[in-house]
Structure formats: structure tokens, C-alpha cells
Write a protein that holds these residues in place. Structure first.
Motif, PDB file in Angstrom:
ATOM      1  N   ALA A  94      44.819  37.018  38.945  1.00 48.24           N
ATOM      2  CA  ALA A  94      46.071  36.163  39.710  1.00 48.24           C
ATOM      3  C   ALA A  94      47.070  37.035  40.252  1.00 48.24           C
ATOM      4  O   ALA A  94      47.671  37.876  39.653  1.00 48.24           O
ATOM      5  CB  ALA A  94      46.320  35.160  38.653  1.00 48.24           C
ATOM      6  N   CYS A  95      47.520  36.583  41.431  1.00 45.70           N
ATOM      7  CA  CYS A  95      48.748  37.316  42.070  1.00 45.70           C
ATOM      8  C   CYS A  95      50.329  36.746  41.530  1.00 45.70           C
ATOM      9  O   CYS A  95      50.143  35.446  41.248  1.00 45.70           O
ATOM     10  CB  CYS A  95      48.867  37.068  43.509  1.00 45.70           C
ATOM     11  N   MET A  96      51.385  37.427  41.162  1.00 44.12           N
ATOM     12  CA  MET A  96      52.370  37.067  40.629  1.00 44.12           C
ATOM     13  C   MET A  96      52.999  36.188  41.932  1.00 44.12           C
ATOM     14  O   MET A  96      52.949  36.286  42.806  1.00 44.12           O
ATOM     15  CB  MET A  96      53.542  38.149  40.425  1.00 44.12           C
ATOM     16  N   ALA A  97      53.701  35.124  41.426  1.00 48.84           N
ATOM     17  CA  ALA A  97      54.192  34.121  42.122  1.00 48.84           C
ATOM     18  C   ALA A  97      55.384  34.777  43.224  1.00 48.84           C
ATOM     19  O   ALA A  97      55.658  34.266  44.267  1.00 48.84           O
ATOM     20  CB  ALA A  97      55.011  32.805  41.499  1.00 48.84           C
ATOM     21  N   ASP A  98      56.204  35.790  42.560  1.00 44.04           N
ATOM     22  CA  ASP A  98      57.060  36.313  43.356  1.00 44.04           C
ATOM     23  C   ASP A  98      56.559  37.631  44.230  1.00 44.04           C
ATOM     24  O   ASP A  98      57.623  38.104  45.009  1.00 44.04           O
ATOM     25  CB  ASP A  98      58.264  36.920  42.239  1.00 44.04           C
ATOM     26  N   GLY A  99      55.329  37.693  44.582  1.00 41.30           N
ATOM     27  CA  GLY A  99      54.665  38.542  45.275  1.00 41.30           C
ATOM     28  C   GLY A  99      54.482  39.940  44.861  1.00 41.30           C
ATOM     29  O   GLY A  99      54.270  40.893  45.622  1.00 41.30           O
ATOM     30  N   GLN A 100      55.198  40.420  43.696  1.00 37.76           N
ATOM     31  CA  GLN A 100      55.232  41.747  43.207  1.00 37.76           C
ATOM     32  C   GLN A 100      54.151  42.538  42.867  1.00 37.76           C
ATOM     33  O   GLN A 100      54.003  43.704  42.852  1.00 37.76           O
ATOM     34  CB  GLN A 100      56.374  41.896  42.170  1.00 37.76           C
ATOM     35  N   GLY A 101      53.230  41.525  42.550  1.00 38.95           N
ATOM     36  CA  GLY A 101      52.049  42.485  41.774  1.00 38.95           C
ATOM     37  C   GLY A 101      50.993  41.274  41.513  1.00 38.95           C
ATOM     38  O   GLY A 101      50.876  40.253  41.903  1.00 38.95           O
ATOM     39  N   TYR A 102      50.210  41.736  40.405  1.00 37.34           N
ATOM     40  CA  TYR A 102      49.163  40.773  40.154  1.00 37.34           C
ATOM     41  C   TYR A 102      48.522  41.232  38.583  1.00 37.34           C
ATOM     42  O   TYR A 102      48.835  42.304  38.164  1.00 37.34           O
ATOM     43  CB  TYR A 102      47.772  40.940  40.740  1.00 37.34           C
ATOM     44  N   ALA A 103      47.786  40.040  37.861  1.00 37.77           N
ATOM     45  CA  ALA A 103      47.362  40.410  36.511  1.00 37.77           C
ATOM     46  C   ALA A 103      45.728  40.449  36.772  1.00 37.77           C
ATOM     47  O   ALA A 103      45.451  39.597  37.578  1.00 37.77           O
ATOM     48  CB  ALA A 103      47.947  39.569  35.656  1.00 37.77           C
ATOM     49  N   THR A 104      45.337  41.059  35.854  1.00 41.36           N
ATOM     50  CA  THR A 104      43.650  41.021  35.679  1.00 41.36           C
ATOM     51  C   THR A 104      43.312  41.185  34.348  1.00 41.36           C
ATOM     52  O   THR A 104      43.997  41.222  33.532  1.00 41.36           O
ATOM     53  CB  THR A 104      42.903  42.033  36.428  1.00 41.36           C
ATOM     54  N   GLY A 105      42.172  40.241  33.944  1.00 41.50           N
ATOM     55  CA  GLY A 105      41.581  40.118  32.812  1.00 41.50           C
ATOM     56  C   GLY A 105      40.277  40.641  32.589  1.00 41.50           C
ATOM     57  O   GLY A 105      39.470  40.493  33.649  1.00 41.50           O
ATOM     58  N   SER A 106      39.573  41.270  31.592  1.00 38.96           N
ATOM     59  CA  SER A 106      38.530  41.551  31.688  1.00 38.96           C
ATOM     60  C   SER A 106      37.548  40.841  30.531  1.00 38.96           C
ATOM     61  O   SER A 106      38.214  40.129  29.826  1.00 38.96           O
ATOM     62  CB  SER A 106      38.298  43.042  31.251  1.00 38.96           C
ATOM     63  N   VAL A 107      36.394  41.416  30.699  1.00 36.25           N
ATOM     64  CA  VAL A 107      35.285  40.586  29.607  1.00 36.25           C
ATOM     65  C   VAL A 107      35.742  40.923  27.908  1.00 36.25           C
ATOM     66  O   VAL A 107      35.261  40.236  27.162  1.00 36.25           O
ATOM     67  CB  VAL A 107      33.823  40.842  30.038  1.00 36.25           C
ATOM     68  N   GLU A 108      36.508  41.858  27.859  1.00 39.04           N
ATOM     69  CA  GLU A 108      36.568  42.579  26.612  1.00 39.04           C
ATOM     70  C   GLU A 108      38.050  42.391  26.046  1.00 39.04           C
ATOM     71  O   GLU A 108      38.806  43.248  25.602  1.00 39.04           O
ATOM     72  CB  GLU A 108      36.339  44.280  26.760  1.00 39.04           C
ATOM     73  N   GLY A 109      38.701  41.106  26.279  1.00 39.43           N
ATOM     74  CA  GLY A 109      39.822  40.586  25.591  1.00 39.43           C
ATOM     75  C   GLY A 109      41.068  41.416  26.006  1.00 39.43           C
ATOM     76  O   GLY A 109      41.863  41.853  25.210  1.00 39.43           O
ATOM     77  N   ARG A 110      41.072  41.928  27.195  1.00 39.33           N
ATOM     78  CA  ARG A 110      42.369  42.685  27.914  1.00 39.33           C
ATOM     79  C   ARG A 110      43.099  42.195  29.173  1.00 39.33           C
ATOM     80  O   ARG A 110      42.229  41.594  29.901  1.00 39.33           O
ATOM     81  CB  ARG A 110      42.096  44.018  27.972  1.00 39.33           C
ATOM     82  N   ILE A 111      44.331  42.142  29.041  1.00 33.40           N
ATOM     83  CA  ILE A 111      44.877  41.853  30.490  1.00 33.40           C
ATOM     84  C   ILE A 111      45.765  43.164  31.019  1.00 33.40           C
ATOM     85  O   ILE A 111      46.397  43.653  30.205  1.00 33.40           O
ATOM     86  CB  ILE A 111      45.789  40.656  30.082  1.00 33.40           C
ATOM     87  N   ALA A 112      45.680  43.348  32.361  1.00 35.71           N
ATOM     88  CA  ALA A 112      46.694  44.534  32.825  1.00 35.71           C
ATOM     89  C   ALA A 112      47.507  43.698  33.760  1.00 35.71           C
ATOM     90  O   ALA A 112      47.185  42.930  34.628  1.00 35.71           O
ATOM     91  CB  ALA A 112      45.734  45.237  33.565  1.00 35.71           C
TER      92      ALA A 112
END
Length: 332
Positions: free
Chosen positions: A186-204
């Protein structure tokens, strides 16, 4: 059921693949499902307004404006759904399943991503609606769009970041910060970046600005995990959604939980009460007052798990100050 949450009547019969709110009407929602349908709801009255049938499981859907939506899935057809007349227009095909759909409002362009390793651009108003097809090195798993920046998450943990006004080559190519397969983006609402999630219970949490100062801010963390009898159980992060006003984000996992995070302070603001099945998709509405939560079996336990799986459900949660960062002011 708590007072701040309702369950939608007439949910899909099979796993929910996506829930998406209208960009203009905070009470209009569409859902796509493995039951081969897209359903259109008014969540204020808790009524299904219309239903659109496909020939196979529908994996992705989105609105363009208040009256039109788009969908695609295993039958490889790109469909335009007229929500007023309930008619369906076939825009064209991919050569494999369509996994992701976004609509670029400024350009009036529909963008579809597929397992056929292409991203395609469509102008729904044109007689020949496919405008362009862009080859990719891998299958598309997820896409999201903010302003004119398109983030494409692919197999092999590969990411391409494009400026959609100039698609001849990606603006940036990145490898995932997470070691395992990308399941959510998902992309940040303010357009600065994004977050990703993996099958192994982590978010970047990632930033677009390639400067070393901006890249120093990126980080990853563990979530959707639980110690049961001293054994660490790890669940996939299935979905992420940024709040349109506060830029905090929600994460949903196969552990049946939804959490709200403030990525700036690196804190969890809230974990909602656990659902009785995995959560494959979530979405905030356009004014940020509601969160749609699709709850259904996600096949992690195969055929065996399907036998005892709960029926699918879609919940609409009214959100309050728990999605607001601490000390938030309108200027921040």
C-alpha cells in the motif's frame, strides 16, 4: 458484535479477494470474491445494491468514480462495471490471471497487472480501450498507486517504481527488504513512500526519495505473530491500507487480527478484537471514518482446513481516534 462494527448482509459465498470503497461516496463498497462475483453495497443501509458475475474467481477490483468500477481475475478479462445501469463492458484481455487493478484519476487510465508479466493501461472511453502493454521481468502480485507513482510488487521479491506519465522504463528497481514473498502493498496517503507485507509476518516501510537521508528512514518489523505454548506462530500479512487523512496504516493477517500502526513513531496504536478467520483484505473509505474488513479462509491449511472454515464475512468498522497519531494536528 460491538457497537462500532456491523456485518454486511449477503456476503460472498467464497473467499473475499478484495474490498474497495468508492473514491467519492464514503458508504459505497465493492467486494471481489473467489465465488466469481463482484458485489456492490451501500454500507449505510447494509444493502447489496447489485452483483456482477464472472466466469472464474475475481482477484481484484477498484472504483474509478462514484458510478463505475473495474474487475479482473482468473478468467483474464478486464471488465468495466456500470454501477447505475448494472451493465458490464469487456475492455479486453490479459493472457493470464489479473492480480491487481488501480485507477489513475488524473489520467483517466485503468491500470491492470497480471501473472502474464505485463502491466496494461486502458482508456475506458476509447473504442480500442487498451492503450499500452508494458513487459515486466516477473509475475505481478500487487500494485498500488499514489499521485502518478505506481509501485509494482512482483514474484522473486522484485519491485518496480514507475512514473505513469513515462512508462518506458521504471524510475527505480528495488529488491524487497523482506526475505519472503510479498503478500501486501500500500502506498502512503502523503505520497512519500509505501509499506509492504510478507508471508512471514513482517512489514517494511519504504520511501520513494532515493537520497541516503530518506533511505535511512526505512525499516522493517515483525507483526501478526503469537507465542502459543512457547512456540512462535507466524502468519502472513495479507493486506495493508493507509488512512486517507492521518497517513497511519492498518495491517491485516491470517491470524485474524487487524492492527493500526503509526509508522513515524514506529508504534502500534491499536489491535482490534480478533476475527474468527483470516483477514485477506481491508480498506478505509474516502473520508477515513470507516474500515472495511473482509474475513475468509485463505487456504494456508489447504483442502483440509477448508472443511472446517467459517463462512466468509465482510465487516464495516467505524473508526475513531485510534487511527490518529499521538499529538496530531491538522498542520502535521
Amino acid at each position: 458484535m460491538s457497537a462500532d462494527q456491523i456485518e454486511l448482509a449477503s456476503p460472498p459465498f467464497d473467499s473475499v479477494s478484495a474490498v474497495r470503497f468508492s473514491p467519492s461516496n464514503p458508504d459505497h463498497l465493492i467486494t471481489s470474491s473467489w465465488d466469481t462475483t463482484v458485489r456492490f453495497y451501500d454500507v449505510a443501509t447494509n444493502k447489496q445494491k447489485s452483483k456482477y458475475d464472472h466466469r472464474a474467481a475475481v482477484l481484484a477490483c477498484c472504483f474509478s468514480d462514484g458510478n463505475h468500477a473495474y474487475s479482473g481475475g482468473l478468467d483474464t478479462s478486464v471488465r468495466e462495471l456500470d454501477l447505475q445501469t448494472e451493465s458490464v463492458n469487456h475492455l479486453g484481455q490479459h493472457s493470464d490471471a489479473i492480480s491487481s487493478i488501480n485507477f489513475a484519476r488524473e489520467q483517466n487510465t485503468l491500470i491492470t497487472g497480471s501473472w502474464d508479466r505485463t502491466v496494461r493501461f486502458w482508456d475506458p472511453r476509447a473504442a480500442n480501450s487498451q492503450q499500452a502493454s508494458h513487459e515486466l521481468p516477473e509475475r505481478v502480485y500487487n500494485m498500488d498507486l499514489v499521485n502518478h507513482i505506481l509501485v509494482v510488487a512482483m514474484a522473486s521479491r522484485l519491485f518496480h517504481i514507475y512514473d505513469i506519465r513515462k512508462m518506458d522504463s521504471p524510475a527505480q528497481t528495488r529488491e524487497s527488504s523482506l526475505k519472503f514473498m510479498t503478500r501486501a502493498l500500500a502506498c502512503m496517503a502523503d505520497g512519500q513512500g509505501y509499506a509492504t507485507g510478507s508471508v512471514e509476518g513482517r512489514i517494511a516501510v519504504e520511501y520513494f526519495d532515493p537520497s541516503p537521508q530518506a533511505q535511512e528512514k526505512k525499516y522493517a518489523f515483525k507483526c501478526h505473530r503469537q507465542a502459543i505454548d512457547d512456540v512462535d506462530h507466524v502468519w502472513p500479512v495479507n493486506a495493508l491500507a493507509f488512512h486517507p487523512v492521518y497517513n497511519t496504516f492498518a495491517s491485516a493477517g491470517s491470524d485474524g487480527t487487524v492492527s493500526i500502526w503509526d509508522h513515524k513513531s514506529k508504534k502500534r496504536l491499536r489491535q482490534y478484537q480478533k476475527y474468527n478467520a483470516p483477514v485477506p483484505s481491508i480498506a478505509f473509505n474516502c473520508d477515513g471514518t470507516k474500515l472495511a474488513v473482509g474475513v475468509s479462509y485463505t487456504w494456508e491449511e489447504g483442502e483440509e482446513g477448508a472443511k472446517t472454515a467459517e463462512r466468509p464475512a465482510v465487516y464495516i468498522r467505524t473508526v475513531g481516534d485510534e487511527v490518529k497519531p499521538k499529538g496530531w494536528t491538522a498542520s502535521s
